[in-house]
Design an enzyme around this catalytic site. Structure first.
Site, mmCIF file in Angstrom:
data_model
loop_
_atom_site.group_PDB
_atom_site.id
_atom_site.type_symbol
_atom_site.label_atom_id
_atom_site.label_comp_id
_atom_site.label_asym_id
_atom_site.label_seq_id
_atom_site.Cartn_x
_atom_site.Cartn_y
_atom_site.Cartn_z
ATOM 1 N NE ARG A 94 26.537 101.454 21.727
ATOM 2 C CZ ARG A 94 27.241 100.344 22.050
ATOM 3 N NH1 ARG A 94 28.559 100.372 22.133
ATOM 4 N NH2 ARG A 94 26.610 99.216 22.292
ATOM 5 C CE1 TYR A 148 39.422 124.117 17.983
ATOM 6 C CE2 TYR A 148 38.931 122.253 19.391
ATOM 7 C CZ TYR A 148 38.509 123.315 18.638
ATOM 8 O OH TYR A 148 37.177 123.566 18.541
ATOM 9 C CG ASP A 191 44.508 118.053 15.550
ATOM 10 O OD1 ASP A 191 44.136 118.052 14.347
ATOM 11 O OD2 ASP A 191 43.868 118.625 16.454
HETATM 12 C C1 LIG Z 1 38.092 122.159 15.451
HETATM 13 C C2 LIG Z 1 39.311 121.444 15.841
HETATM 14 C C3 LIG Z 1 39.257 120.335 16.695
HETATM 15 C C4 LIG Z 1 37.966 119.849 17.317
HETATM 16 O O1 LIG Z 1 37.069 119.447 16.337
HETATM 17 P P1 LIG Z 1 35.477 119.384 16.572
HETATM 18 O O2 LIG Z 1 35.001 118.758 15.290
HETATM 19 O O3 LIG Z 1 34.991 120.772 16.796
HETATM 20 O O4 LIG Z 1 35.246 118.510 17.753
HETATM 21 C C5 LIG Z 1 40.427 119.684 16.994
HETATM 22 N N1 LIG Z 1 41.606 120.100 16.506
HETATM 23 C C6 LIG Z 1 41.709 121.162 15.694
HETATM 24 C C7 LIG Z 1 43.042 121.586 15.192
HETATM 25 C C8 LIG Z 1 40.574 121.868 15.322
HETATM 26 O O5 LIG Z 1 40.667 122.938 14.528
#
Ligand SMILES: *Cc1c(COP(=O)(O)O)cnc(C)c1O
Length: 383
Positions: free
Chosen positions: A48, A102, A174
């Site tokens: 974990r 997102y 991101d």
């Molecule tokens: C898909 C996505 C997420 C979230 O990812 P998951 O793996 O579905 O939790 C976050 N940011 C962006 C830009 C994404 O395309």
């Protein structure tokens, strides 16, 4: 640029791999065990906490890809983003969220920031004046995204990292839409880089995973939040992700080339009203993207001339691309975003009803263009 390219291709295959290889195997083994004997001076090795050897092997691979000191892998992209934010925000703190984000990130902030005691302002990622106006004494963190969803905007990324540093804010980005093939945010000074590894890092649409990279001190805080929430990545999925990364450079370069070919085709088609792709000279952020990026990403969006009905009909008549709403995999996907929202998907609210998103896979670009051509030709003529 060609030197960097050679290095990245090599990094995809070898980055973070132990030499000599573990047990002589060129493929790092899957340790599925939950707990390991204490190593001298080694700390607790428990699944974990993400300290199982297969998990730590993946962490070294991820850190190498983004050019960071350390990394953690999480059970999803949302686990990566939420634990990264937990590591930089305490109750009472304020976040500048510069992007369109997102849908899942939007929802996390909208539904959970308040009870965590966080406040935030959503601001334009391309407008430094808006960042300055949003700044408060309580501001501790700055969140942005490399390429925005679904309009494919590219903000002033180097300026954002500089702004955060000047004001003592932790900068978080991101990087899912770009991947480290296209852009490595630590190189312009971002503190934490997040990924949905469910998308291009794994690339085969068969696991959910996330990643956060940064300095060892920052990653220790993210790992602590990950341990507290219990969202480390299972070792079997970690093995698959590490395998997917071997072909990351090859896949993403082909996907970028395919997206560029599809965008150029759509931009010249009479039944298409607008194409959003930073690789097109007509895109408002083209110059900025060209200066920062190696390639322009595998995702584009467009609006058919016939409106929302045409968007729905087009998506339904695609034969090569699947009508499905993810991105970054080897198979092309096409999505009518507004329809997805009504169906309860994780897409950003407030998007145009006729917007179609295309995620280019690694198929032949001729086949992808022919598929779009037949779908566009089948639409009723717009007068
Ligand atoms: C898909 C996505 C997420 C979230 O990812 P998951 O793996 O579905 O939790 C976050 N940011 C962006 C830009 C994404 O395309």
């Amino acid at each position: 640029m060609s030197d960097q390219r050679t290095r990245f291709e090599t990094l995809s295959v070898h980055g973070g791999e132990p030499r000599p290889a573990a047990g002589g195997s060129v493929v790092f083994p899957i340790h599925q065990g939950t707990v390991f004997e204490d190593a001298p001076g080694g700390g607790v090795r428990y699944i974990r906490l993400g300290t199982n050897p297969t998990q730590r092997h993946l962490h070294r691979r991820l850190a190498a890809l983004e050019g960071a000191e350390d990394a953690v892998a999480t059970a999803s992209g949302m686990a990566a983003i939420s634990t990264a934010l937990h590591s930089v925000l305490d109750a009472g703190d304020h976040l500048i969220a510069a992007g369109s984000f997102y849908g899942g990130t939007h929802r996390f902030l909208a539904e959970h920031a308040a009870h965590l005691g966080w406040t935030y302002d959503l601001v334009d990622p391309a407008d430094p004046r808006a960042w300055r106006e949003a700044l408060r004494p309580a501001t501790t963190a700055f969140l942005t995204e490399t390429i925005t969803n679904p309009h494919l905007r590219v903000g002033d990324l180097a300026g954002a990292a500089r702004f955060a540093r000047e004001h003592g804010l932790a900068s978080v980005i991101d990087n899912t839409f770009a991947t480290p093939v296209v852009f490595r945010p630590h190189s312009v000074g971002f503190d934490l880089v997040c990924h949905s590894a469910t998308k291009a890092l794994n690339g085969h649409s068969d696991i959910a995973a996330g990643a956060v990279t940064g300095s060892a001190a920052r990653i220790a805080r993210v790992a602590s939040a990950m341990g507290a929430y219990g969202c480390s990545l299972d070792p079997h999925a970690a093995f698959l992700l590490s395998r997917g990364i071997k072909t990351l450079a090859l896949r993403v370069r082909q996907q970028n080339a395919n997206a560029a070919a599809v965008a150029a085709f759509l931009a010249g088609h009479a039944a298409v009203a607008q194409v959003n792709y930073p690789g097109l000279a007509s895109h408002p952020d083209h110059a900025r993207a060209a200066a920062l990026f190696d390639g322009f990403g595998s995702v584009l969006s467009f609006r058919p001339a016939g409106g929302a009905a045409a968007a729905a009909a087009l998506v339904e008549s695609m034969r090569v691309a699947y009508a499905a709403s993810s991105l970054g995999g080897v198979e092309s996907l096409v999505t009518h975003l507004a329809a997805g929202i009504h169906a309860g998907s994780h897409e950003t609210p407030g998007i145009p009803p006729d917007l179609v998103r295309f995620s280019a896979g690694i198929e032949s670009p001729e086949d992808l263009i022919a598929d779009l051509a037949q779908a566009l030709d089948g639409l009723p003529a717009v007068v």
